[in-house]
Design an enzyme around this catalytic site. Structure first.
Site, PDB file in Angstrom:
ATOM      1  N   GLY A  46       0.843  -1.209  -0.034  1.00  0.00           N
ATOM      2  CA  GLY A  46      -0.084  -0.141  -0.102  1.00  0.00           C
ATOM      3  C   GLY A  46       0.735   1.082   0.130  1.00  0.00           C
ATOM      4  O   GLY A  46       2.083   1.220   0.310  1.00  0.00           O
ATOM      5  N   GLN A  51       2.833   9.944   1.535  1.00  0.00           N
ATOM      6  CA  GLN A  51       4.099   9.102   1.383  1.00  0.00           C
ATOM      7  C   GLN A  51       4.992   9.583   0.429  1.00  0.00           C
ATOM      8  O   GLN A  51       6.123   9.433   0.508  1.00  0.00           O
ATOM      9  CB  GLN A  51       3.955   7.892   1.400  1.00  0.00           C
ATOM     10  CG  GLN A  51       3.152   7.046   2.831  1.00  0.00           C
ATOM     11  CD  GLN A  51       3.283   5.778   2.849  1.00  0.00           C
ATOM     12  OE1 GLN A  51       2.293   5.129   2.328  1.00  0.00           O
ATOM     13  NE2 GLN A  51       4.149   4.939   3.379  1.00  0.00           N
ATOM     14  N   CYS A 102       5.678  -0.040   7.657  1.00  0.00           N
ATOM     15  CA  CYS A 102       5.357   1.400   6.889  1.00  0.00           C
ATOM     16  C   CYS A 102       6.533   1.534   6.087  1.00  0.00           C
ATOM     17  O   CYS A 102       7.615   1.491   6.462  1.00  0.00           O
ATOM     18  CB  CYS A 102       4.841   2.327   7.754  1.00  0.00           C
ATOM     19  SG  CYS A 102       4.397   3.776   6.788  1.00  0.00           S
ATOM     20  N   LEU A 103       6.158   1.816   4.687  1.00  0.00           N
ATOM     21  CA  LEU A 103       7.284   1.913   3.904  1.00  0.00           C
ATOM     22  C   LEU A 103       7.914   3.451   4.393  1.00  0.00           C
ATOM     23  O   LEU A 103       9.054   3.746   3.895  1.00  0.00           O
ATOM     24  CB  LEU A 103       6.683   2.155   2.471  1.00  0.00           C
ATOM     25  CG  LEU A 103       6.286   0.918   1.581  1.00  0.00           C
ATOM     26  CD1 LEU A 103       5.651   1.386   0.441  1.00  0.00           C
ATOM     27  CD2 LEU A 103       7.604   0.067   1.464  1.00  0.00           C
ATOM     28  N   HIS A 144      -4.573   1.520   7.419  1.00  0.00           N
ATOM     29  CA  HIS A 144      -3.299   2.146   7.457  1.00  0.00           C
ATOM     30  C   HIS A 144      -3.216   3.113   6.552  1.00  0.00           C
ATOM     31  O   HIS A 144      -2.709   4.043   6.876  1.00  0.00           O
ATOM     32  CB  HIS A 144      -2.119   0.706   7.251  1.00  0.00           C
ATOM     33  CG  HIS A 144      -0.887   1.066   7.096  1.00  0.00           C
ATOM     34  ND1 HIS A 144      -0.051   0.711   8.188  1.00  0.00           N
ATOM     35  CD2 HIS A 144      -0.256   2.138   6.361  1.00  0.00           C
ATOM     36  CE1 HIS A 144       1.267   1.309   7.875  1.00  0.00           C
ATOM     37  NE2 HIS A 144       1.194   2.136   6.801  1.00  0.00           N
ATOM     38  N   GLU A 145      -3.864   3.042   5.339  1.00  0.00           N
ATOM     39  CA  GLU A 145      -3.511   4.032   4.476  1.00  0.00           C
ATOM     40  C   GLU A 145      -4.370   5.237   4.518  1.00  0.00           C
ATOM     41  O   GLU A 145      -4.004   6.377   4.630  1.00  0.00           O
ATOM     42  CB  GLU A 145      -4.078   3.359   3.183  1.00  0.00           C
ATOM     43  CG  GLU A 145      -3.250   2.274   2.189  1.00  0.00           C
ATOM     44  CD  GLU A 145      -1.504   2.712   2.404  1.00  0.00           C
ATOM     45  OE1 GLU A 145      -1.270   3.787   2.548  1.00  0.00           O
ATOM     46  OE2 GLU A 145      -1.158   1.592   2.674  1.00  0.00           O
ATOM     47  N   HIS A 148      -2.863   7.258   7.068  1.00  0.00           N
ATOM     48  CA  HIS A 148      -1.771   8.358   6.385  1.00  0.00           C
ATOM     49  C   HIS A 148      -2.411   9.436   5.761  1.00  0.00           C
ATOM     50  O   HIS A 148      -1.914  10.435   6.023  1.00  0.00           O
ATOM     51  CB  HIS A 148      -1.199   7.455   5.182  1.00  0.00           C
ATOM     52  CG  HIS A 148       0.054   6.805   5.443  1.00  0.00           C
ATOM     53  ND1 HIS A 148       1.193   7.359   6.294  1.00  0.00           N
ATOM     54  CD2 HIS A 148       0.446   5.220   5.393  1.00  0.00           C
ATOM     55  CE1 HIS A 148       1.930   6.371   6.248  1.00  0.00           C
ATOM     56  NE2 HIS A 148       1.617   5.187   5.810  1.00  0.00           N
TER      57      HIS A 148
HETATM   58 NI    NI Z   1       2.677   3.398   5.717  1.00  0.00          NI
END
Ligand code: NI
Length: 185
Positions: A46, A51, A102-103, A144-145, A148
């Site tokens: 995702g 991000q 998380c990226l 989660h998205e 963000h």
């Molecule tokens: Ni994340």
């Protein structure tokens, strides 16, 4: 397509509430394609607008592939979701604890409680409304998205501050045979 830079928490964009998408033009289509490419390149499942330094209510999610009896990926079993201006319309009272990463916080994973089932309202990449009912893994990633888009990171939602590990240490402590792919989003 372009691989975009993934921001880390030193960029305040990750803590801002993102703006709704209003224009569905060519630039948006390019941005969405670049986000898909960037998510795949980073082995993520995702990626949300903030991000990649775009404070827009926009996220892409790709479900994990399914495998046949021989362990070969079933073609077409991955599902790609493009969510524009997503909103949670309903969430189950039932909560599930799970490990995620998380990226934007590379190398770390933690335990987070998420609603097991959610209903989401969103627009697709052309601005058309749709609704989804999501369960388990996919529901976790979409929550989660959407976090963000509201400036929330998974580290804000740990079930316990102790349940936060270096990804490699966590993997090393898993019992052999029980290792699961941790979703990074
Ligand atoms: Ni994340």
């Amino acid at each position: 397509m372009t691989i975009l830079q993934i921001e880390t928490p030193d960029n305040p964009v990750l803590r801002k509430k993102a703006r709704p998408v209003k224009v569905f033009d060519t630039d948006l289509q390019i941005l969405i394609d670049d986000m898909i490419e960037t998510m795949r390149d980073a082995n993520g499942v995702g990626l949300a607008g903030p991000q990649i330094n775009q404070s827009l209510r926009l996220a892409v999610v790709e479900t994990l592939p399914e495998y046949d009896e021989e362990g070969i990926e079933i073609e077409g079993s991955r599902e790609l979701l493009v969510l524009v201006n997503p909103e949670i319309a309903w969430e189950s009272r039932k909560i599930a604890d799970g490990i995620e990463g998380c990226l934007s916080i590379p190398g770390w994973v933690g335990e987070v409680a998420r609603h097991e089932t959610i209903r989401v309202r969103a627009l697709d990449r052309n601005g058309k409304k749709f609704r989804l009912r999501l369960k388990d893994w996919t529901a976790r990633i979409v929550q989660h998205e959407i976090d963000h888009l509201n400036g929330i990171l998974f580290i804000d939602r740990l079930t316990d501050p102790e349940k936060f590990w270096r990804e490699d240490e966590f993997a090393a402590e898993q019992e052999e045979g029980t290792e699961e792919d941790i979703p990074i989003a």
